[in-house]
Design an enzyme around this catalytic site. Structure first.
Site, PDB file in Angstrom:
ATOM      1  N   SER A  34      -2.848  -0.498  -5.199  1.00 46.65           N
ATOM      2  CA  SER A  34      -1.519  -0.025  -5.596  1.00 46.65           C
ATOM      3  C   SER A  34      -0.397  -0.477  -4.675  1.00 46.65           C
ATOM      4  O   SER A  34       0.744  -0.591  -5.105  1.00 46.65           O
ATOM      5  CB  SER A  34      -1.521   1.502  -5.700  1.00 46.65           C
ATOM      6  N   GLU A  94      13.889  12.197  -6.004  1.00 50.54           N
ATOM      7  CA  GLU A  94      13.357  12.899  -4.842  1.00 50.54           C
ATOM      8  C   GLU A  94      12.305  11.989  -4.240  1.00 50.54           C
ATOM      9  O   GLU A  94      11.750  11.137  -4.911  1.00 50.54           O
ATOM     10  CB  GLU A  94      12.735  14.230  -5.256  1.00 50.54           C
ATOM     11  N   LYS A 117       5.382   1.103  -7.690  1.00 48.39           N
ATOM     12  CA  LYS A 117       6.459   2.039  -8.045  1.00 48.39           C
ATOM     13  C   LYS A 117       7.672   1.367  -8.683  1.00 48.39           C
ATOM     14  O   LYS A 117       8.368   1.956  -9.491  1.00 48.39           O
ATOM     15  CB  LYS A 117       6.883   2.838  -6.813  1.00 48.39           C
TER      16      LYS A 117
HETATM   17  C1  LIG Z   1       3.187   6.460  -4.242  1.00 48.51           C
HETATM   18  C2  LIG Z   1       1.968   5.678  -4.102  1.00 48.51           C
HETATM   19  C3  LIG Z   1       0.753   6.094  -4.681  1.00 48.51           C
HETATM   20  C4  LIG Z   1       0.580   7.398  -5.383  1.00 48.51           C
HETATM   21  O1  LIG Z   1       1.335   7.544  -6.526  1.00 48.51           O
HETATM   22  P1  LIG Z   1       0.705   7.486  -7.997  1.00 48.51           P
HETATM   23  O2  LIG Z   1       1.810   7.980  -8.848  1.00 48.51           O
HETATM   24  O3  LIG Z   1      -0.488   8.381  -8.011  1.00 48.51           O
HETATM   25  O4  LIG Z   1       0.342   6.087  -8.277  1.00 48.51           O
HETATM   26  C5  LIG Z   1      -0.352   5.260  -4.578  1.00 48.51           C
HETATM   27  N1  LIG Z   1      -0.282   4.092  -3.901  1.00 48.51           N
HETATM   28  C6  LIG Z   1       0.860   3.665  -3.312  1.00 48.51           C
HETATM   29  C7  LIG Z   1       0.851   2.364  -2.600  1.00 48.51           C
HETATM   30  C8  LIG Z   1       2.021   4.443  -3.398  1.00 48.51           C
HETATM   31  O5  LIG Z   1       3.137   4.000  -2.801  1.00 48.51           O
END
Ligand SMILES: *Cc1c(COP(=O)(O)O)cnc(C)c1O
Length: 396
Positions: free
Chosen positions: A378, A112, A90
């Protein structure tokens, strides 16, 4: 050749667009007119690259997992977004957007947040850039995500608990939009995923595309070619997935596998599997696939993973699924937990629950020997430890 980028009106096929109140028209058009010029400028590129390198810690490693490779009979790489500052992908987006806000002369940031991850990533870059920051968060989420609320406050942000509706993400988003309407001149609204009115989905995808740019270089070094056979990522709003696939959309040798949250099962009534269950509709400024009732009321989504618990999905992903450029699998809570514990024990990496959905998708695939698979991890699992402690004994 099929075109996967947005058209001049901000649509991917029938999905996307900018459905906004009249009062926001100027803010959104100003951003639309400025964003491509700014992110293409030498000054932005230099600042963005430097911060991604020295502040975020990029490039994130591309790690060949021996255990996963042996198990699935392919060469499975993990793109380690979990190693970024603040623990997920993010931050790539919030850094980029605050640089754009600064360039546009904005002096105040709003956002948000649901689980608080995007709120923390926004509060972080606001501290870095010394900009005042207000984060809207449903009161239910404020209570559920106490640590993230404290973190944002520690970073200097003001967290506003929202008490309308179900007091969750949807209501927080409405409140953030209301704030933006009242302060259009000085405020930039940092949206956290590839959602919202055009140009946000395209803007966020471009900022996150650093992920696939790095994958190209790293695969060239490790595999002698710059593309994999498969890309795998989880989708909530779709930003980590968009970043992972961005540079490969037009390469038809690369297959795309997306994992959405099946919750307790797609047909259980407790799910966030938007592609499986959704129908086209408009939410938070764009037309996309939405989980909704017969008469168009948004259905409350459910997933064990807060980051995937969203009733919509980015318009780009809705389109890629529709034209079958991407294959989308729904992964249940149980499958994600199992995959999370396995990675933890076999690789010594505790993944975020969201990322565990992508890992669980591997289980449902058959790869050809020698296939190169890149899966985006992610985020890290620190924020999910309470959940892992709770279920640990069930997955021994
Ligand atoms: C917020 C988040 C997501 C989901 O958000 P996307 O916009 O779909 O990438 C996925 N993995 C993690 C670790 C997150 O913090």
């Amino acid at each position: 050749m099929q075109q996967f980028s947005i058209n001049e009106k901000g649509y991917y096929g029938e999905f996307g667009g900018a459905y906004i109140p009249e009062i926001l028209h100027k803010c959104v058009t100003d951003l639309e007119e400025a964003y491509l010029r700014i992110i293409g400028s030498e000054r932005f590129k230099a600042d963005f690259d430097l911060l991604l390198r020295d502040y975020v810690g990029r490039p994130s490693p591309l790690y060949l997992s021996r255990q996963l490779s042996e198990r699935y009979g392919a060469r499975i790489y993990l793109k380690r977004e979990d190693l970024n500052h603040t623990g997920a992908h993010k931050i790539n987006n919030t850094i980029g957007q605050i640089l754009i806000a600064r360039e546009m002369g904005k002096t105040r940031i709003i956002a948000e947040t649901g689980a608080g991850q995007h709120g923390v990533a926004t509060a972080t870059v606001c501290a870095l850039m010394q900009m005042p920051c207000t984060v809207y968060m449903g009161r239910t989420d404020v209570e559920r995500q106490h640590v993230n609320v404290k973190k944002m406050e520690l970073l200097g942000a003001t967290v506003v608990p929202v008490t309308s509706g179900n007091m969750t993400l949807k209501d927080a988003t409405n409140e953030a939009i209301r704030d933006w309407c009242s302060h259009p001149a000085d405020t930039h609204y940092i949206i956290g995923s590839t959602i919202g009115p055009h140009p946000y989905p395209d803007l966020v995808a471009r900022l996150q595309s650093v992920i696939s740019k790095e994958i190209k270089l790293q695969l060239t070094e490790k595999e002698g070619r710059d593309y994999p056979d498969w890309l795998v990522a989880c989708v909530g709003g779709g930003s980590n997935a968009a970043g992972t696939i961005y540079e490969y959309l037009n390469n038809d040798k690369v297959q795309i596998l997306l994992a959405e949250a099946g919750g307790k099962g797609v047909d259980s009534g407790e799910s966030a599997a938007t592609i499986h269950l959704g129908k086209p509709g408009v939410l938070h400024g764009c037309k996309t696939m939405l989980m909704q009732t017969e008469d168009g009321q948004i259905t409350e989504p459910y997933s064990i993973s807060a980051g995937l618990d969203y009733p919509g999905i980015g318009p780009i992903h809705a389109y890629l699924a529709q034209v079958k450029r991407a294959r989308v699998l729904a992964i249940t809570d149980d499958e994600a937990l199992r995959a999370a514990f396995e990675l933890t024990r076999n690789e010594g990496i505790i993944p975020a629950l969201e990322s565990a959905h992508a890992l669980a998708a591997l289980e449902k695939m058959t790869f050809a020997p020698g296939d190169v698979v890149v899966l985006t991890l992610s985020g890290r699992g620190d924020k999910d430890l309470e959940t892992y402690f709770k279920y640990e004994d069930d997955y021994k």
